[in-house]
Design a protein around this motif. Sequence first.
Motif: not given
Lengths: 153, 949
Positions: B295-296, B314-318, B323-325, B357-358
């Motif tokens: 859902i997110l 900003v919320l979405a990118i966060n 997710f990335l980590s 997040h590089r």
Amino acid sequence: MAIRFILLVSRQGKVRLAKWFTADYTTKEKQKAVKDVTQAVLARRPKMCNILEFKDYKLVYRRYASLFFIAATDQDDNELITLEIIHRYVELLDKWFLNVSELDIIFNFQQAYTILDELMISGEMQESSKRSVVNSLKRMEETEKTEIAGNLL
Amino acid sequence: MEKILSTLVITRLRDMIKQIRSAKTMADERAVIAKESAFIRTSFKSENVETRYINVQKLLYIYMLGYPAHFGQMECLKLVASPKFMDKRLGYLGIMLLLDENQELLTLVTNSLKNDMNNGNIQIVGLALCTLGNISSPEMARDLSGEVEKLISSGNSFVRKKAALCAIRLIHKVPDLLENYQSKAIGLLQDKHHGVLLTGVTLLTEMCKIDANVAEELRKTSVPVLVRHLKNLTTPGFSPEHDVSGITDPFLQVKILRLLRLLGTGSTFASDAMNDILAQVATNTDGTKNVGNAILYETVLTIMDIESENSLRVLAINILGRFLSNKDNNIRYVALTTLTKTSQTTLNADSSALQRHRATILDCLKDADVSIRHRALDLSFFLINSQNIRILTRELLSFLEVAESDIKSSVASRIVDFAGRFRPNKRWELDTTIRVMRAAGANVDASTINHCVKLVTTSPKDLQLYAVRKFFNLIRLEGDQALAQEGLVVVTVWCIGEFGDALVRGGDSGTGGDEEDSVGQTDYMIAPTERQVIDILESILRGPFASIVVKEYIVTALAKLTGRFLEAPVLDSIRAMLAKYQTHMDVEIQARAVEFTAITKLDSETRAALLESMPVLESALKEEERKGTGQPALMSAITSPSRANQNGKVNTGNILDFSDDVPVNVPSTVTSNPAAGNDLLDLVFGGAPTTAPTSSGFGAGFGSAAPVKSDNIMDLLGGLSMGSAPAPSIAPMGGLSSLQAPLFASQPQQPSKPAGNATVDLLGDLFGSGPSASPAPTSFFPTSTAAAPPAFGMGINTASNDLFGSLLSSNPTPTSSPMSIIPPSQPKSYPCYEKNGLRISLTPERVDGGLAVSVNAKFENTGMSGPITGVVFQVAVPKTLKLTMQPPSSTTVLAGGFATQAMRIDNPSKTSIKLRIKLGYSAPGFMGSAPQLVEEIVDFGGFEASLWA
């Protein structure tokens, strides 16, 4: 977003169920696709993610015991919810067969197909309630039983 | 009786399955199934109603295992016609499995479906809807749409939801039907039943995709309803029946979010209405389970697509950062995909959100999972900016070393492109490019090789020296490992030929070592002796990596070195090597060796003039100006939006080649116009305007020719931008003849021969447009050797100091020389195919006294609408013949251009030669429509018997 086809494949690569929601494939192409997809998915290691980009679509798959459940979806589909749809199908099989095993699906493939038909049409999810799916299946089985009984009389 | 039968049914299907399963080998299994199939067929023929059910059951099982079952299709139709539910259920299952949209039989199903959809039993109606939804063809859609429309308003939710999904299929097949469903579909949004709501939202989503008007209408009317549904669903415990690990009906939530995305895109009004609920879903959804993340994920996509507030973005990118980590690979995959997607549209490389997040993204480059690796790769290119170019390039280079060979080429050209865009200095770019060639030289395409050569030629002297030494010593020190990288070898050999004098006598390069790799630097800067250089070239020629292309390059390099090297014994060895190739099997190499040997016999002054170094391409200089600015250096890349086309397998290099080469490859039919003449001039002067005699017409002509000059620096090898340009053959035509007069002052002007196939082939420069280009060897040879001596004479008489260039360009004008001889036995070419703007002709030549025929296939693009791509030319011959095929010069044929492919057919029994040609290509669409894939099989047997008799 729609699922193009669903395959149930055993660890040995035997097809246990194949459902096509698209008419883009001829019988021959279907066989080829089944072979290619099976090979690609069986070659994946357990730790890897459940998504594999494949030709112009994506394969979302998950292994349950000895069976791989594979769904081919469009590129822009939500892979995570596809995993949930697969999981929902497994839950339904489990609920219907009570502790489903590969053998249940082999010997009762018709019922496995019916469950899928009650869960989705044309690659789109049709019903999000487990109870509702199981109930309609029960009603069908009852109808068939009555027919057999009726013929006996 | 029936009871006995019904138990019989079960046991017999079970028995068969057991029997199949107990088969020990595939052969056993096939035997069991063959027997069963035969039995079932017989039984079908005898129209046995009692056993039909069992037989179809068994057949479907057999079909699932991959065996043929088409003979059961009719039986399925018969089952469907039965009044019994049981029969219908199996019948429809069989139809869904065995039939697809394209089969004639489907029309027979239509009637049954119609009856069953009007049946009083909702279960039967359900079966029919399900079947129609899964297999409907356009005809069926039209015939049965009325029924589905009725059923979509049925009082029974079981029927309604099925009809809604069925409608999706119908409107996809026949979009005209859409309006019949529109109001009904909107009505479904008020439904209380989750299944109906789910299917209704799905139906509307698909409608919006097909028809923008539906979306427009929904924006006005339905956003609040959808928002309300979503709000209810996010209330804990709203509907326990639809709960999935604490979240209510994630399936419906995802569908609603998706529809909201379509509605919010491009509409501030609609977006405003959904901002709050999106924020709510994004903050309140539990991200510890896959369901929540699904859902997110959908929410993030929606936020990024609609006109959302900044805080929401900003919320979405966060969320994506989280997710990335995440440890779950699926979540990481999704994050990488989404970041790439959003980077294309919204983020730029400097965005701190992405840069943060590089490290994680670069880690993913090394992941064991190919899905993750590829996604991380695409994203890595979005990370690059001038601050981090060094670090990122290092990571990408190590990725390139281990990458699968099928993506190496695209990764290599992207690294080279970005190295140019963000280079801190030219020296670094050069080093990077050399490392790319070293890691992926075997896989890079022509554009990367061209790029590399351009880079060396545009460098200042000290850098040139550095590069040449480095290339040379790479080959010297790394031996086979370097030699296996053909691209690297080709560039090295070209550089040795071009800068041979600097290589051996340039003094200390004085530029220090490779900044990225300080080990053993001095080894790579050693100046070899002339003898060593020749020895290396000779060892390459003898080694296993000397492909025809490499040999071609070496022969040219040797010729150039005769003007660069001074030691007499070395020059003797060069002459000996060239002499050896005068008898080489490959006609082009042979022809060149003959010509170059002739050059070595000229007096030193003339020779020196002939072997002058190549001028720098103007387009390369222009590219240089753009370098390091973060802008794409290549013209075609500028027109592409941002970095969007950097994805996947899109090969910018090739696109570039098209756009730059097209003007040069003017079809012979239009070459008489002045523009083409300018091209020719350009070709003749090899891009060196200073050598041109001044004439009023010329100045203007040259100016306009410059922008369309070929970018293909490899053409410079021959001093002639040839690719496939047929232009010079019509040299003395139109406005050009006056210009030619001063140039070929001593030559009597004669009308040129029309640009027939043979002449065009003549022009086909040996070192055509890339490493694999080898146009038209067979027909080139006989004339060019004959024409060579007069051509030299002509070259000497002209005052041009780019004689080497004009030498080659004057080859095609033998007709204007009194001494030229056109051999009587010009190889004849046979047309074998002409369609969709692709003309294929075969030019056979008798070899080994008729024991073999070498055939040169030429693919010409006679169309005007664009390049023909993906040309696959496969040939089969009868068993008495043996076929050896060379790779094609190119699989892409530009409009007006051509490509060639050579093959040799050994014909020991001297029988007539028949070919079966399998052809595949993608022809350009008409007026910019989508390219059309063509596959065809052509039989050809038209060769004259004189080829073998």
